[in-house]
Write a protein that holds these residues in place. Sequence first.
Motif, PDB file in Angstrom:
ATOM      1  N   GLY A   1       0.799  -1.219   0.000  1.00  0.00           N
ATOM      2  CA  GLY A   1       0.000   0.000   0.000  1.00  0.00           C
ATOM      3  C   GLY A   1       0.826   1.260   0.000  1.00  0.00           C
ATOM      4  O   GLY A   1       0.443   2.261   0.608  1.00  0.00           O
ATOM      5  N   GLY A   2       1.968   1.245  -0.648  1.00  0.00           N
ATOM      6  CA  GLY A   2       2.835   2.415  -0.700  1.00  0.00           C
ATOM      7  C   GLY A   2       3.811   2.522   0.447  1.00  0.00           C
ATOM      8  O   GLY A   2       4.672   3.407   0.452  1.00  0.00           O
ATOM      9  N   VAL A   3       3.718   1.630   1.442  1.00  0.00           N
ATOM     10  CA  VAL A   3       4.628   1.646   2.582  1.00  0.00           C
ATOM     11  C   VAL A   3       5.748   0.642   2.345  1.00  0.00           C
ATOM     12  O   VAL A   3       5.488  -0.538   2.069  1.00  0.00           O
ATOM     13  CB  VAL A   3       3.881   1.311   3.894  1.00  0.00           C
ATOM     14  N   GLU A   4       6.981   1.102   2.444  1.00  0.00           N
ATOM     15  CA  GLU A   4       8.134   0.235   2.253  1.00  0.00           C
ATOM     16  C   GLU A   4       8.402  -0.553   3.535  1.00  0.00           C
ATOM     17  O   GLU A   4       8.530   0.025   4.618  1.00  0.00           O
ATOM     18  CB  GLU A   4       9.376   1.068   1.898  1.00  0.00           C
ATOM     19  N   ILE A   5       8.487  -1.866   3.393  1.00  0.00           N
ATOM     20  CA  ILE A   5       8.737  -2.752   4.532  1.00  0.00           C
ATOM     21  C   ILE A   5      10.073  -3.442   4.294  1.00  0.00           C
ATOM     22  O   ILE A   5      10.301  -4.001   3.214  1.00  0.00           O
ATOM     23  CB  ILE A   5       7.589  -3.756   4.690  1.00  0.00           C
ATOM     24  N   PRO A   6      10.988  -3.424   5.265  1.00  0.00           N
ATOM     25  CA  PRO A   6      12.370  -3.853   5.007  1.00  0.00           C
ATOM     26  C   PRO A   6      12.549  -5.342   4.743  1.00  0.00           C
ATOM     27  O   PRO A   6      13.571  -5.749   4.183  1.00  0.00           O
ATOM     28  CB  PRO A   6      13.115  -3.433   6.278  1.00  0.00           C
ATOM     29  N   ASN A   7      11.603  -6.177   5.157  1.00  0.00           N
ATOM     30  CA  ASN A   7      11.686  -7.612   4.860  1.00  0.00           C
ATOM     31  C   ASN A   7      10.279  -8.192   4.884  1.00  0.00           C
ATOM     32  O   ASN A   7       9.297  -7.484   5.150  1.00  0.00           O
ATOM     33  CB  ASN A   7      12.620  -8.332   5.833  1.00  0.00           C
ATOM     34  N   ARG A   8      10.182  -9.486   4.619  1.00  0.00           N
ATOM     35  CA  ARG A   8       8.869 -10.107   4.427  1.00  0.00           C
ATOM     36  C   ARG A   8       8.396 -10.929   5.619  1.00  0.00           C
ATOM     37  O   ARG A   8       7.447 -11.713   5.502  1.00  0.00           O
ATOM     38  CB  ARG A   8       8.898 -10.962   3.151  1.00  0.00           C
ATOM     39  N   LEU A   9       9.034 -10.748   6.759  1.00  0.00           N
ATOM     40  CA  LEU A   9       8.606 -11.418   7.981  1.00  0.00           C
ATOM     41  C   LEU A   9       7.707 -10.477   8.774  1.00  0.00           C
ATOM     42  O   LEU A   9       8.049  -9.316   8.994  1.00  0.00           O
ATOM     43  CB  LEU A   9       9.821 -11.801   8.828  1.00  0.00           C
ATOM     44  N   TYR A  10       6.546 -10.993   9.207  1.00  0.00           N
ATOM     45  CA  TYR A  10       5.682 -10.148  10.039  1.00  0.00           C
ATOM     46  C   TYR A  10       5.211 -10.904  11.277  1.00  0.00           C
ATOM     47  O   TYR A  10       5.133 -12.124  11.304  1.00  0.00           O
ATOM     48  CB  TYR A  10       4.490  -9.605   9.248  1.00  0.00           C
ATOM     49  N   ARG A  11       4.974 -10.122  12.311  1.00  0.00           N
ATOM     50  CA  ARG A  11       4.365 -10.654  13.534  1.00  0.00           C
ATOM     51  C   ARG A  11       2.867 -10.548  13.359  1.00  0.00           C
ATOM     52  O   ARG A  11       2.304  -9.465  13.282  1.00  0.00           O
ATOM     53  CB  ARG A  11       4.805  -9.851  14.759  1.00  0.00           C
ATOM     54  N   ALA A  12       2.194 -11.692  13.263  1.00  0.00           N
ATOM     55  CA  ALA A  12       0.749 -11.715  13.113  1.00  0.00           C
ATOM     56  C   ALA A  12       0.086 -11.231  14.398  1.00  0.00           C
ATOM     57  O   ALA A  12       0.688 -11.265  15.477  1.00  0.00           O
ATOM     58  CB  ALA A  12       0.287 -13.125  12.753  1.00  0.00           C
ATOM     59  N   PRO A  13      -1.163 -10.774  14.313  1.00  0.00           N
ATOM     60  CA  PRO A  13      -1.820 -10.220  15.509  1.00  0.00           C
ATOM     61  C   PRO A  13      -1.931 -11.229  16.636  1.00  0.00           C
ATOM     62  O   PRO A  13      -2.274 -12.393  16.436  1.00  0.00           O
ATOM     63  CB  PRO A  13      -3.210  -9.835  14.984  1.00  0.00           C
ATOM     64  N   LEU A  14      -1.642 -10.767  17.835  1.00  0.00           N
ATOM     65  CA  LEU A  14      -1.752 -11.542  19.065  1.00  0.00           C
ATOM     66  C   LEU A  14      -2.461 -10.686  20.112  1.00  0.00           C
ATOM     67  O   LEU A  14      -2.558  -9.466  19.973  1.00  0.00           O
ATOM     68  CB  LEU A  14      -0.366 -11.919  19.593  1.00  0.00           C
ATOM     69  N   LEU A  15      -2.949 -11.321  21.165  1.00  0.00           N
ATOM     70  CA  LEU A  15      -3.492 -10.567  22.290  1.00  0.00           C
ATOM     71  C   LEU A  15      -2.347 -10.031  23.141  1.00  0.00           C
ATOM     72  O   LEU A  15      -1.586 -10.803  23.721  1.00  0.00           O
ATOM     73  CB  LEU A  15      -4.389 -11.457  23.145  1.00  0.00           C
ATOM     74  N   GLU A  16      -2.221  -8.708  23.192  1.00  0.00           N
ATOM     75  CA  GLU A  16      -1.207  -8.116  24.070  1.00  0.00           C
ATOM     76  C   GLU A  16      -1.708  -7.963  25.500  1.00  0.00           C
ATOM     77  O   GLU A  16      -0.922  -7.786  26.427  1.00  0.00           O
ATOM     78  CB  GLU A  16      -0.779  -6.742  23.539  1.00  0.00           C
ATOM     79  N   CYS A  17      -3.053  -7.987  25.684  1.00  0.00           N
ATOM     80  CA  CYS A  17      -3.645  -7.895  27.031  1.00  0.00           C
ATOM     81  C   CYS A  17      -3.181  -6.640  27.758  1.00  0.00           C
ATOM     82  O   CYS A  17      -2.929  -6.666  28.967  1.00  0.00           O
ATOM     83  CB  CYS A  17      -3.321  -9.128  27.857  1.00  0.00           C
ATOM     84  N   ALA A  18      -3.053  -5.546  27.029  1.00  0.00           N
ATOM     85  CA  ALA A  18      -2.559  -4.301  27.629  1.00  0.00           C
ATOM     86  C   ALA A  18      -3.668  -3.460  28.229  1.00  0.00           C
ATOM     87  O   ALA A  18      -3.403  -2.598  29.077  1.00  0.00           O
ATOM     88  CB  ALA A  18      -1.801  -3.480  26.582  1.00  0.00           C
ATOM     89  N   GLY A  19      -4.909  -3.655  27.798  1.00  0.00           N
ATOM     90  CA  GLY A  19      -6.012  -2.873  28.323  1.00  0.00           C
ATOM     91  C   GLY A  19      -5.897  -1.396  27.973  1.00  0.00           C
ATOM     92  O   GLY A  19      -5.250  -1.015  26.996  1.00  0.00           O
ATOM     93  N   ASN A  20      -6.506  -0.550  28.815  1.00  0.00           N
ATOM     94  CA  ASN A  20      -6.490   0.898  28.602  1.00  0.00           C
ATOM     95  C   ASN A  20      -6.028   1.660  29.830  1.00  0.00           C
ATOM     96  O   ASN A  20      -6.217   2.870  29.920  1.00  0.00           O
ATOM     97  CB  ASN A  20      -7.887   1.392  28.216  1.00  0.00           C
ATOM     98  N   GLY A  21      -5.422   0.967  30.766  1.00  0.00           N
ATOM     99  CA  GLY A  21      -5.012   1.614  32.003  1.00  0.00           C
ATOM    100  C   GLY A  21      -3.798   2.500  31.839  1.00  0.00           C
ATOM    101  O   GLY A  21      -3.255   2.660  30.736  1.00  0.00           O
ATOM    102  N   PRO A  22      -3.331   3.087  32.941  1.00  0.00           N
ATOM    103  CA  PRO A  22      -2.202   4.028  32.881  1.00  0.00           C
ATOM    104  C   PRO A  22      -0.899   3.399  32.403  1.00  0.00           C
ATOM    105  O   PRO A  22      -0.021   4.104  31.923  1.00  0.00           O
ATOM    106  CB  PRO A  22      -2.078   4.533  34.326  1.00  0.00           C
ATOM    107  N   ASP A  23      -0.785   2.054  32.519  1.00  0.00           N
ATOM    108  CA  ASP A  23       0.441   1.404  32.075  1.00  0.00           C
ATOM    109  C   ASP A  23       0.290   0.735  30.714  1.00  0.00           C
ATOM    110  O   ASP A  23       1.170  -0.001  30.278  1.00  0.00           O
ATOM    111  CB  ASP A  23       0.877   0.358  33.102  1.00  0.00           C
ATOM    112  N   ALA A  24      -0.819   1.008  30.012  1.00  0.00           N
ATOM    113  CA  ALA A  24      -1.100   0.315  28.750  1.00  0.00           C
ATOM    114  C   ALA A  24      -0.007   0.552  27.712  1.00  0.00           C
ATOM    115  O   ALA A  24       0.470  -0.387  27.059  1.00  0.00           O
ATOM    116  CB  ALA A  24      -2.455   0.746  28.205  1.00  0.00           C
TER     117      ALA A  24
END
Length: 433
Positions: free
Chosen positions: A14-37
């Motif tokens: 989509g017009g964005v240059e990506i340096p290689n073809r390895l990606y981290r697929a979506p995972l649950l980060e479980c960060a929530g919305n708190g002050p330490d998110a």
Amino acid sequence: MPQSTQLTDPVTLGGVEIPNRLYRAPLLECAGNGPDAVDRFISELEPTAASGVGLIFQGASIVTEDGGCAAPNMTRVHDPTFVDRLSRLTDRIHDHGSRLFIQLAHGGLRGMSMWHAGYRERNPNAVQKAVSRPPWQLRLADRAGLINLQPDVLSTDEVRELAEAFGRAAGYAVDAGYDGIHLSGANMGIIQQFLSPYYNDRDDEFGDGVQFLLAVRDAVREHAGDVPLVTKVPVETASPPFVRQHLTREESLDMARRLADAGYDALVPVEVSVYWDMSVIRGAFPDKAWAAEDLQSEYAAVFGGRWRARAVEVANRLESRWFDREPGWNADFCRAVRNAVDVPVLCEGGLRERRHCDRLLGESCDMAGMARPFYAEPRLGARLLDGDNRALCESCNNCTIPQATGEPGRCRTPSVVRKRARLDKDGVYDGKQ
């Protein structure tokens, strides 16, 4: 014959240059919305960027103020003030030369009020946004007390407003420095529910589920401009045999063509079920996680008692034997989609080895992704991009089941944890391609 495309080759999405073809697929980060998110996101994602991974997908983030969370501690991105704070994260990722896309989501019927007993107790009036009246199998499970259905079927205007919520969240994300938008189009989320004949029995324009993704596209373009837009494309061939209505391969290929023609910049084809089951996280039965003494009371609270938790455990054991675990189990569908469209195709699902990724690149896909292996090795990219062949992840799923209780995603398999510690001590992760 030499391999023409390799994991270390750059790519444009989509017009964005990506340096290689390895990606981290979506995972649950479980960060929530708190002050330490934000700090939790940084601690989770920056090591992956530092290891050289070209593209990182931040996991499913909910676009509405209430409802829609399919698991505890998911992050909501409806609030521009909160999303603006995430610019600290995007800056850190960009410092390492990686790109960061955010995955936008809504659980629909898969919301916590359907399956999480503790959540229902705290939120007795919670409902689930529904595309149509739920299928009879879910209604039967509700009457049997296995789940708790309180569907709120969306009106046409409410569907349009939900699409706008996706667009607004995309705009907030781009303002915070995210490089692209990824839509959670599978895993029984509301986008899959729109696309699936199992869930969608509407009689308005959105009875054609692709129309919802087109409305989301329009909203994203209005609020976020020409940011790269990616979506998962599900095919429901992993559904149980008793499910007669599901997305066939031909229907999903037609959807892929329509979405590519409509301006989606990349597609992630995935073979799934109509249910939230182990078609998503195939692998071994997570015996260590289910046996963990410190989680027994938590499982009981989540599933509504110890016997109910045991019933879920038994179902989990049966499912672990049902689904194919072939590395790159989505590769065949990816290849079919890639032959049908002119946009990049991303492949994920059980990939664990560099050689598998290199073999699929240029044949079945344009980028190769891994998810759970990054729970085991946040800096996995340093090894794979340097030519080391295999991730440590054993696909044992001990990292996933505890997330139902709100636990963060982390490897709980002692042998893998020890191996990572030895590699870390030996400085294996210190290099970067």
